[in-house]
Design a protein around this motif. Structure first.
Motif, PDB file in Angstrom:
ATOM      1  N   GLY A  73      11.914   7.298  -0.974  1.00  0.00           N
ATOM      2  CA  GLY A  73      11.253   6.817  -2.178  1.00  0.00           C
ATOM      3  C   GLY A  73      10.759   5.376  -2.047  1.00  0.00           C
ATOM      4  N   VAL A  74      11.237   4.664  -1.059  1.00  0.00           N
ATOM      5  CA  VAL A  74      10.830   3.322  -0.624  1.00  0.00           C
ATOM      6  C   VAL A  74      10.916   2.205  -1.671  1.00  0.00           C
ATOM      7  CG1 VAL A  74       9.353   4.252   1.216  1.00  0.00           C
ATOM      8  CG2 VAL A  74       8.265   3.570  -0.942  1.00  0.00           C
ATOM      9  N   LEU A  75      11.489   2.477  -2.841  1.00  0.00           N
ATOM     10  CA  LEU A  75      11.493   1.434  -3.865  1.00  0.00           C
ATOM     11  C   LEU A  75      12.634   0.432  -3.673  1.00  0.00           C
ATOM     12  CD1 LEU A  75      10.010   0.471  -6.360  1.00  0.00           C
ATOM     13  CD2 LEU A  75      11.581   1.842  -7.754  1.00  0.00           C
ATOM     14  N   LEU A  76      13.776   0.905  -3.235  1.00  0.00           N
ATOM     15  CA  LEU A  76      14.981   0.069  -3.290  1.00  0.00           C
ATOM     16  C   LEU A  76      15.431  -0.397  -1.911  1.00  0.00           C
ATOM     17  CD1 LEU A  76      16.949   2.041  -6.027  1.00  0.00           C
ATOM     18  CD2 LEU A  76      15.197   0.274  -6.276  1.00  0.00           C
ATOM     19  N   GLY A  77      14.469  -0.830  -1.097  1.00  0.00           N
ATOM     20  CA  GLY A  77      14.799  -1.214   0.266  1.00  0.00           C
ATOM     21  C   GLY A  77      14.416  -2.636   0.622  1.00  0.00           C
ATOM     22  N   PRO A  80       0.789  -1.237   0.000  1.00  0.00           N
ATOM     23  CA  PRO A  80       0.000   0.000   0.000  1.00  0.00           C
ATOM     24  C   PRO A  80       0.825   1.294   0.000  1.00  0.00           C
ATOM     25  CG  PRO A  80      -0.986  -1.587   1.494  1.00  0.00           C
ATOM     26  CD  PRO A  80       0.316  -2.191   1.029  1.00  0.00           C
ATOM     27  N   MET A  81       2.079   1.217   0.348  1.00  0.00           N
ATOM     28  CA  MET A  81       2.891   2.447   0.311  1.00  0.00           C
ATOM     29  C   MET A  81       3.127   2.916  -1.122  1.00  0.00           C
ATOM     30  SD  MET A  81       6.616   1.017   1.533  1.00  0.00           S
ATOM     31  CE  MET A  81       7.505  -0.228   0.564  1.00  0.00           C
ATOM     32  N   PHE A  82       2.817   2.070  -2.104  1.00  0.00           N
ATOM     33  CA  PHE A  82       2.948   2.440  -3.508  1.00  0.00           C
ATOM     34  C   PHE A  82       1.620   2.842  -4.142  1.00  0.00           C
ATOM     35  CE2 PHE A  82       6.497  -0.727  -3.030  1.00  0.00           C
ATOM     36  CZ  PHE A  82       7.545   0.163  -3.189  1.00  0.00           C
ATOM     37  N   CYS A  83       0.570   2.923  -3.342  1.00  0.00           N
ATOM     38  CA  CYS A  83      -0.780   3.051  -3.902  1.00  0.00           C
ATOM     39  C   CYS A  83      -0.974   4.306  -4.735  1.00  0.00           C
ATOM     40  CB  CYS A  83      -1.804   3.011  -2.761  1.00  0.00           C
ATOM     41  SG  CYS A  83      -3.503   2.968  -3.299  1.00  0.00           S
ATOM     42  N   SER A  84      -0.417   5.412  -4.325  1.00  0.00           N
ATOM     43  CA  SER A  84      -0.697   6.663  -5.060  1.00  0.00           C
ATOM     44  C   SER A  84       0.096   6.778  -6.344  1.00  0.00           C
ATOM     45  CB  SER A  84      -0.416   7.880  -4.165  1.00  0.00           C
ATOM     46  OG  SER A  84       0.968   8.064  -3.961  1.00  0.00           O
ATOM     47  N   ASP A  85       1.340   6.284  -6.348  1.00  0.00           N
ATOM     48  CA  ASP A  85       2.208   6.629  -7.480  1.00  0.00           C
ATOM     49  C   ASP A  85       2.662   5.445  -8.318  1.00  0.00           C
ATOM     50  OD1 ASP A  85       3.818   5.556  -5.534  1.00  0.00           O
ATOM     51  OD2 ASP A  85       5.247   7.215  -5.469  1.00  0.00           O
ATOM     52  N   ARG A  86       2.286   4.227  -7.923  1.00  0.00           N
ATOM     53  CA  ARG A  86       2.822   3.076  -8.651  1.00  0.00           C
ATOM     54  C   ARG A  86       1.798   1.981  -8.892  1.00  0.00           C
ATOM     55  NH1 ARG A  86       8.255   1.976  -9.677  1.00  0.00           N
ATOM     56  NH2 ARG A  86       8.715   3.923  -8.603  1.00  0.00           N
ATOM     57  N   CYS A  87       0.891   1.779  -7.943  1.00  0.00           N
ATOM     58  CA  CYS A  87      -0.029   0.644  -8.091  1.00  0.00           C
ATOM     59  C   CYS A  87      -1.247   0.825  -7.195  1.00  0.00           C
ATOM     60  CB  CYS A  87       0.691  -0.655  -7.736  1.00  0.00           C
ATOM     61  SG  CYS A  87      -0.272  -2.136  -8.114  1.00  0.00           S
ATOM     62  N   VAL A  88      -2.374   1.110  -7.792  1.00  0.00           N
ATOM     63  CA  VAL A  88      -3.603   1.287  -7.012  1.00  0.00           C
ATOM     64  C   VAL A  88      -4.172  -0.052  -6.524  1.00  0.00           C
ATOM     65  CG1 VAL A  88      -4.240   3.501  -8.050  1.00  0.00           C
ATOM     66  CG2 VAL A  88      -5.057   1.367  -9.093  1.00  0.00           C
ATOM     67  N   VAL A  89      -3.594  -1.140  -6.981  1.00  0.00           N
ATOM     68  CA  VAL A  89      -4.008  -2.462  -6.485  1.00  0.00           C
ATOM     69  C   VAL A  89      -3.122  -2.787  -5.281  1.00  0.00           C
ATOM     70  CG1 VAL A  89      -4.378  -4.887  -7.048  1.00  0.00           C
ATOM     71  CG2 VAL A  89      -4.613  -3.137  -8.836  1.00  0.00           C
ATOM     72  N   ALA A  90      -3.732  -2.813  -4.091  1.00  0.00           N
ATOM     73  CA  ALA A  90      -2.958  -2.787  -2.850  1.00  0.00           C
ATOM     74  C   ALA A  90      -3.150  -4.004  -1.957  1.00  0.00           C
ATOM     75  CB  ALA A  90      -3.293  -1.516  -2.064  1.00  0.00           C
ATOM     76  N   SER A  91      -3.940  -4.969  -2.371  1.00  0.00           N
ATOM     77  CA  SER A  91      -4.087  -6.195  -1.574  1.00  0.00           C
ATOM     78  C   SER A  91      -4.417  -7.352  -2.499  1.00  0.00           C
ATOM     79  CB  SER A  91      -5.183  -6.035  -0.512  1.00  0.00           C
ATOM     80  OG  SER A  91      -6.454  -6.006  -1.129  1.00  0.00           O
TER      81      SER A  91
END
Lengths: 270, 270
Positions: free
Chosen positions: A209-213, A139-150
């Motif tokens: 940015g939380v992508l590369l962690g 869900p931390m990607f919901c706004s900018d990468r993927c609205v499908v969160a579950s």
């Protein structure tokens, strides 16, 4: 040396490993399966990649990624992605839906559009023999990468379409926090939707940015073997891809990354 | 100047505003309600804070926070937090559950412990006249800050206990991505569990550590008024706290932060 049969090395785990070295490295390590990415395969050459992989006797387990249905050219772009998966012999095209359209707050509309867009791609995917796999991201990607969160939401989106053409991705990194995930994995099995199973571990602190962690298997707090058991109990017997994005890991030599990935897999997933 | 009746300014939005100035600033801006934090009120002095707030005619809408049930002294610490809420006249103590115990991957056990710990606190909370409010945080905090990651899960944890002593927090920042949230808000209303309603907006990119990246109302992509309508439709008529953590915002003068918070509230929530 032979890696476990079901292990698949996702290319994104060693993002900067040139494709010829990646293929040779997998052969050397006894790894028989690869997950590939469009950006890298197109940069090296689609047909060249397909030939190289085929000649090495490797199987391609998935292609990442289609989706991003919030972009204007999503239809043509996803048809191209399906065609590329077919050329590479990838049975599965992973779909990351994209986030909200620029300036929009209408999450319901964005999600409804994802469902319709996938429907529009079904005939082409079926004709190409490529299964579309809806991937719920964290869900931390919901706004900018993927609205499908579950996973439940991914299954709802897949529901109107035939299961042999539209499935879902179960990715431990994105789903581990969800108290509904075990019930939804069982449901995914009943509905025959598990098209892809990917493994990464959850580590903190998250980077900007939380992508590369992401962590290699065993570095974090996810019950990876429980996930493996759950997808197997749900009837999934396909490849298990390890897909880890981590800037520090990417800076290491490809052979080292693959060796560490295999070691983590053997200790925490296999 | 008078702020809207239901608006409450959470102290964490202007973390570095000294308490006497915060109280004076609220009075000056016509703000009648405040959400307080333990760290700041204890640093200034609990009784001094209570007296200052009372003399200014302000109401305290909540105290943040109890919880962190993964720490060894959780029982005594939470009893202290309940007592502090009572001294401050805060009707609600917000509970952030804490993450996984160090080195643990057992999320189910951590969640079960949260439920039991809350039960252990019920008698003391009831005696003190303080309602415990379980706050689900965004799933990106699940490992290190709060194993309660959705409103449905918070309601499940609250279910064994009387609703007048154990409720939940509905915080837009933490819940906006969840396709089940509207159904769960309605359920929270039916079960009479909405103890606190907090508002912040979701903005990207997230900063390192992801704690200090929230937006003021209107700066992000959350349907804030839809949340307000949903909690009202569920029967909640209490305070609406704006609680925003953002390093850049914290660096501004308190009066400016309060003015911007009020402006965002009026335009996007009220």
């Amino acid at each position: 040396m032979t890696a476990p049969d079901r292990f698949s090395f996702n290319q994104a785990t060693a993002k900067y490993w040139p494709i010829p070295e990646l293929v040779a490295g997998c052969v050397e390590a006894g790894v028989g399966q690869l997950g590939l990415w469009r950006e890298e395969t197109n940069a090296y050459g689609l047909d060249k990649t397909a030939e190289l992989v085929r000649d090495a006797g490797l199987a391609v387990t998935s292609l990442c990624r289609g989706g991003f249905f919030n972009t204007p050219d999503w239809y043509d772009e996803n048809r191209r992605a399906i065609d590329e998966a077919a050329v590479l012999g990838a049975p599965v095209l992973v779909l990351v839906s994209g986030g909200l359209p620029e300036g929009s707050r209408d999450l319901d509309a964005a999600r409804a559009h994802v469902g319709e867009a996938i429907g529009a791609l079904v005939p082409h995917a079926r004709a190409a023999g490529v299964r579309l796999a809806i991937e719920p991201l964290h869900p931390m990607f919901c706004s900018d990468r993927c609205v499908v969160a579950s996973l439940g939401q991914a299954l709802d989106l897949a529901a109107p379409y035939p299961a042999d053409v539209v499935g879902v991705v179960v990715d431990t990194y994105h789903l581990w926090w969800d108290d509904q995930v075990w019930a939804q994995i069982a449901r995914a099995g009943r509905e025959d939707r598990i098209a892809c199973f990917q493994v990464a571990d959850w580590i903190t602190p998250l980077p900007e940015g939380v992508l590369l962690g992401r962590g290699l298997p065993g570095e974090g707090c996810v019950e990876l073997r429980r996930f493996r058991d759950a997808v197997e109990a749900a009837g999934y017997t396909g490849p298990i891809e390890v897909e880890v994005f981590h800037a520090g890991l990417w800076a290491r030599p490809g052979t080292e990354i693959l060796a560490r990935t295999l070691a983590g897999y053997l200790a925490h997933v296999d």
